[in-house]
Design a protein around this motif. Structure first.
Motif, PDB file in Angstrom:
ATOM      1  N   ASP A  68      38.139  -0.039  74.997  1.00  0.00           N
ATOM      2  CA  ASP A  68      37.598  -1.393  75.028  1.00  0.00           C
ATOM      3  C   ASP A  68      36.381  -1.501  73.840  1.00  0.00           C
ATOM      4  OD1 ASP A  68      38.980  -1.975  77.263  1.00  0.00           O
ATOM      5  OD2 ASP A  68      37.547  -1.713  78.780  1.00  0.00           O
ATOM      6  N   LEU A  69      35.566  -0.355  73.837  1.00  0.00           N
ATOM      7  CA  LEU A  69      34.717  -0.464  72.648  1.00  0.00           C
ATOM      8  C   LEU A  69      35.556  -0.626  71.159  1.00  0.00           C
ATOM      9  CD1 LEU A  69      31.794   0.254  71.829  1.00  0.00           C
ATOM     10  CD2 LEU A  69      32.733   2.502  71.368  1.00  0.00           C
ATOM     11  N   VAL A 128      44.421  -0.903  62.669  1.00  0.00           N
ATOM     12  CA  VAL A 128      43.511  -0.782  63.844  1.00  0.00           C
ATOM     13  C   VAL A 128      44.100  -1.206  65.203  1.00  0.00           C
ATOM     14  CG1 VAL A 128      41.498  -1.823  64.721  1.00  0.00           C
ATOM     15  CG2 VAL A 128      41.794  -1.561  62.513  1.00  0.00           C
ATOM     16  N   LYS A 129      45.040  -2.123  65.406  1.00  0.00           N
ATOM     17  CA  LYS A 129      45.465  -2.272  66.694  1.00  0.00           C
ATOM     18  C   LYS A 129      46.471  -1.037  67.161  1.00  0.00           C
ATOM     19  CE  LYS A 129      46.306  -7.103  66.241  1.00  0.00           C
ATOM     20  NZ  LYS A 129      47.405  -8.388  66.356  1.00  0.00           N
ATOM     21  N   ALA A 130      47.288  -0.139  66.053  1.00  0.00           N
ATOM     22  CA  ALA A 130      48.237   0.880  66.195  1.00  0.00           C
ATOM     23  C   ALA A 130      47.255   2.051  66.823  1.00  0.00           C
ATOM     24  CB  ALA A 130      48.884   0.928  65.011  1.00  0.00           C
ATOM     25  N   ILE A 131      46.129   2.139  66.019  1.00  0.00           N
ATOM     26  CA  ILE A 131      45.268   3.567  66.242  1.00  0.00           C
ATOM     27  C   ILE A 131      44.489   3.162  67.804  1.00  0.00           C
ATOM     28  CG2 ILE A 131      43.356   4.744  65.583  1.00  0.00           C
ATOM     29  CD1 ILE A 131      45.869   5.166  63.893  1.00  0.00           C
ATOM     30  N   ASN A 132      44.193   2.001  67.901  1.00  0.00           N
ATOM     31  CA  ASN A 132      43.332   1.725  69.212  1.00  0.00           C
ATOM     32  C   ASN A 132      44.427   1.964  70.422  1.00  0.00           C
ATOM     33  OD1 ASN A 132      41.244   1.133  67.564  1.00  0.00           O
ATOM     34  ND2 ASN A 132      41.105  -0.842  68.475  1.00  0.00           N
ATOM     35  N   SER A 133      45.731   1.659  70.290  1.00  0.00           N
ATOM     36  CA  SER A 133      46.737   1.616  71.218  1.00  0.00           C
ATOM     37  C   SER A 133      46.786   3.072  71.790  1.00  0.00           C
ATOM     38  CB  SER A 133      47.812   0.843  70.933  1.00  0.00           C
ATOM     39  OG  SER A 133      48.559   1.785  70.044  1.00  0.00           O
ATOM     40  N   LEU A 134      46.668   4.152  70.965  1.00  0.00           N
ATOM     41  CA  LEU A 134      46.886   5.418  71.356  1.00  0.00           C
ATOM     42  C   LEU A 134      46.001   5.782  72.583  1.00  0.00           C
ATOM     43  CD1 LEU A 134      47.019   7.204  67.718  1.00  0.00           C
ATOM     44  CD2 LEU A 134      48.967   7.016  69.292  1.00  0.00           C
ATOM     45  N   LEU A 135      44.722   5.328  72.734  1.00  0.00           N
ATOM     46  CA  LEU A 135      43.862   5.600  73.633  1.00  0.00           C
ATOM     47  C   LEU A 135      44.343   5.063  75.159  1.00  0.00           C
ATOM     48  CD1 LEU A 135      40.604   4.747  72.079  1.00  0.00           C
ATOM     49  CD2 LEU A 135      41.274   7.129  72.422  1.00  0.00           C
ATOM     50  N   LEU A 136      45.457   4.292  75.145  1.00  0.00           N
ATOM     51  CA  LEU A 136      46.310   3.817  76.154  1.00  0.00           C
ATOM     52  C   LEU A 136      47.164   4.661  76.735  1.00  0.00           C
ATOM     53  CD1 LEU A 136      46.595   0.193  75.618  1.00  0.00           C
ATOM     54  CD2 LEU A 136      44.778   1.119  76.839  1.00  0.00           C
ATOM     55  N   HIS A 188      36.734  -4.332  66.841  1.00  0.00           N
ATOM     56  CA  HIS A 188      37.824  -4.642  65.890  1.00  0.00           C
ATOM     57  C   HIS A 188      37.518  -5.069  64.526  1.00  0.00           C
ATOM     58  CE1 HIS A 188      41.324  -6.488  64.089  1.00  0.00           C
ATOM     59  NE2 HIS A 188      42.237  -5.604  64.705  1.00  0.00           N
ATOM     60  N   ASP A 189      36.608  -6.271  64.523  1.00  0.00           N
ATOM     61  CA  ASP A 189      36.306  -7.018  63.426  1.00  0.00           C
ATOM     62  C   ASP A 189      35.355  -6.047  62.497  1.00  0.00           C
ATOM     63  OD1 ASP A 189      37.632  -9.169  64.097  1.00  0.00           O
ATOM     64  OD2 ASP A 189      35.935 -10.308  64.727  1.00  0.00           O
ATOM     65  N   SER A 190      34.593  -5.153  63.240  1.00  0.00           N
ATOM     66  CA  SER A 190      33.661  -4.365  62.501  1.00  0.00           C
ATOM     67  C   SER A 190      34.377  -3.073  61.850  1.00  0.00           C
ATOM     68  CB  SER A 190      32.555  -3.727  63.336  1.00  0.00           C
ATOM     69  OG  SER A 190      31.682  -4.867  63.945  1.00  0.00           O
ATOM     70  N   ILE A 191      35.136  -2.728  62.609  1.00  0.00           N
ATOM     71  CA  ILE A 191      36.275  -1.657  61.704  1.00  0.00           C
ATOM     72  C   ILE A 191      36.808  -1.998  60.786  1.00  0.00           C
ATOM     73  CG2 ILE A 191      38.096  -0.081  62.438  1.00  0.00           C
ATOM     74  CD1 ILE A 191      37.220   0.171  65.270  1.00  0.00           C
ATOM     75  N   PHE A 192      37.477  -3.162  60.983  1.00  0.00           N
ATOM     76  CA  PHE A 192      38.396  -3.760  59.834  1.00  0.00           C
ATOM     77  C   PHE A 192      37.447  -4.024  58.441  1.00  0.00           C
ATOM     78  CE2 PHE A 192      39.500  -7.679  57.530  1.00  0.00           C
ATOM     79  CZ  PHE A 192      40.847  -7.463  57.153  1.00  0.00           C
ATOM     80  N   SER A 193      36.201  -4.694  58.797  1.00  0.00           N
ATOM     81  CA  SER A 193      35.377  -4.779  57.583  1.00  0.00           C
ATOM     82  C   SER A 193      34.742  -3.694  56.833  1.00  0.00           C
ATOM     83  CB  SER A 193      34.180  -5.578  58.504  1.00  0.00           C
ATOM     84  OG  SER A 193      34.178  -6.903  58.792  1.00  0.00           O
ATOM     85  N   ASP A 194      34.670  -2.446  57.804  1.00  0.00           N
ATOM     86  CA  ASP A 194      34.420  -1.219  57.173  1.00  0.00           C
ATOM     87  C   ASP A 194      35.655  -0.638  56.543  1.00  0.00           C
ATOM     88  OD1 ASP A 194      32.180  -1.148  58.744  1.00  0.00           O
ATOM     89  OD2 ASP A 194      32.594   0.191  60.109  1.00  0.00           O
ATOM     90  N   MET A 195      36.639  -0.999  56.859  1.00  0.00           N
ATOM     91  CA  MET A 195      38.051  -0.703  56.294  1.00  0.00           C
ATOM     92  C   MET A 195      38.197  -1.301  54.791  1.00  0.00           C
ATOM     93  SD  MET A 195      41.199  -0.136  58.826  1.00  0.00           S
ATOM     94  CE  MET A 195      41.358   1.292  59.928  1.00  0.00           C
ATOM     95  N   VAL A 196      37.801  -2.660  54.994  1.00  0.00           N
ATOM     96  CA  VAL A 196      37.874  -3.413  53.767  1.00  0.00           C
ATOM     97  C   VAL A 196      36.874  -3.056  52.496  1.00  0.00           C
ATOM     98  CG1 VAL A 196      37.525  -5.582  52.676  1.00  0.00           C
ATOM     99  CG2 VAL A 196      38.727  -5.185  54.786  1.00  0.00           C
TER     100      VAL A 196
END
Length: 270
Positions: A11-12, A47-55, A17-25
């Motif tokens: 959830d965190l 980002v979606k793919a990596i986050n989904s691993l925690l599920l 998500h937007d902050s992680i994306f901005s950091d990547m950019v």
């Protein structure tokens, strides 16, 4: 039963998500003093793919991985990005994720044991490893296609905002159609404003190949990228005219050297 703390971390990461994306950019813009222009869909899906691993669901991850691969293939990203460059980007992306996980652990206090922390880091690293592996697989597949069709369409950056696309024989219509689809993205990624399409290595041009080159030049023109066609053999030029393919709307030159000179480029040998 899924441990609730993994859901909290998921959830965190989703919330940020937007902050992680901005950091990547930001990493892309400052990469080795040479910005990497990734289409925004690539890091977004990443980002979606990596986050989904925690599920703990391989279904979600592989679904996103498939989507990510489709975008990478469609945009021709692997044509303009060396493996070493992409691997370095992933290394920095791992650091971004490690930073968020570290902050999460700090906020949780002593309630998280080291084994669980290691488990998260292993999941994240495995996810990025699969992205790199998929990138290499797509690159290898592309090289095999180029070998099969006998031509490789790769834009080479020159001085300023100039680029050259050298084409060589043997050429087949299906192969050139496959390869030339990535050229506009290559030009955009390399910030090319004028492209020299050099045909000096091509002895014979049939109607289908001439049509593909003409189509490519029109697409580039619509993107604001001007084109010069150089090195066309006399017999190829004659066949093009007889076939009704009109190259007259594009600047032409007998050789690439002459084309560059006409454009005002001072050659080292002059």
């Amino acid at each position: 039963m899924k441990r609730f703390v993994d859901i909290e971390l998921y959830d965190l990461l989703e919330k940020n998500h937007d902050s992680i994306f901005s950091d990547m950019v930001m990493v892309q813009l400052t990469h080795r003093n040479r910005p990497v222009n990734l289409p925004k869909e690539i890091p977004t899906i990443m980002v979606k793919a990596i986050n989904s691993l925690l599920l703990d669901s391989s279904h979600f991850f592989h679904s996103h991985l498939k989507e990510w691969t489709a975008v990478v293939t469609e945009r021709g990203f692997y044509h303009t990005t060396p493996i070493s460059c992409f691997a370095e980007l992933l290394r920095q992306y791992r650091q971004i994720y490690s930073g968020y996980i570290e902050q999460f652990i700090i906020n949780q206090g002593k309630s998280i044991n080291p084994e669980r922390t290691c488990h998260w880091l292993i999941l994240i690293n495995e996810g990025f490893d699969q992205l790199l592996s998929q990138f290499i697989d797509q690159l290898d597949s592309s090289k095999k296609q180029h070998t099969i069709h006998g031509t490789s369409a790769s834009v080479l950056p020159l001085v300023g905002q100039l680029g050259v696309l050298p084409l060589s024989a043997p050429m087949h219509a299906d192969g050139i159609e496959l390869n030339l689809k990535v050229v506009p993205d290559q030009c955009v990624n390399l910030n090319v404003h004028h492209l020299f399409i050099d045909l000096s290595g091509v002895a014979v041009i049939d109607r289908l190949i001439a049509e593909e080159i003409s189509k490519l030049a029109k697409i580039l023109s619509m993107l604001g990228i001007s084109v010069t066609i150089s090195g066309m053999k006399p017999e190829a030029a004659l066949y093009t005219i007889q076939s009704g393919i009109d190259f007259s709307r594009f600047t032409t030159a007998s050789t690439l050297k002459q084309a560059l000179r006409n454009y005002g480029v001072q050659l080292a040998t002059e």
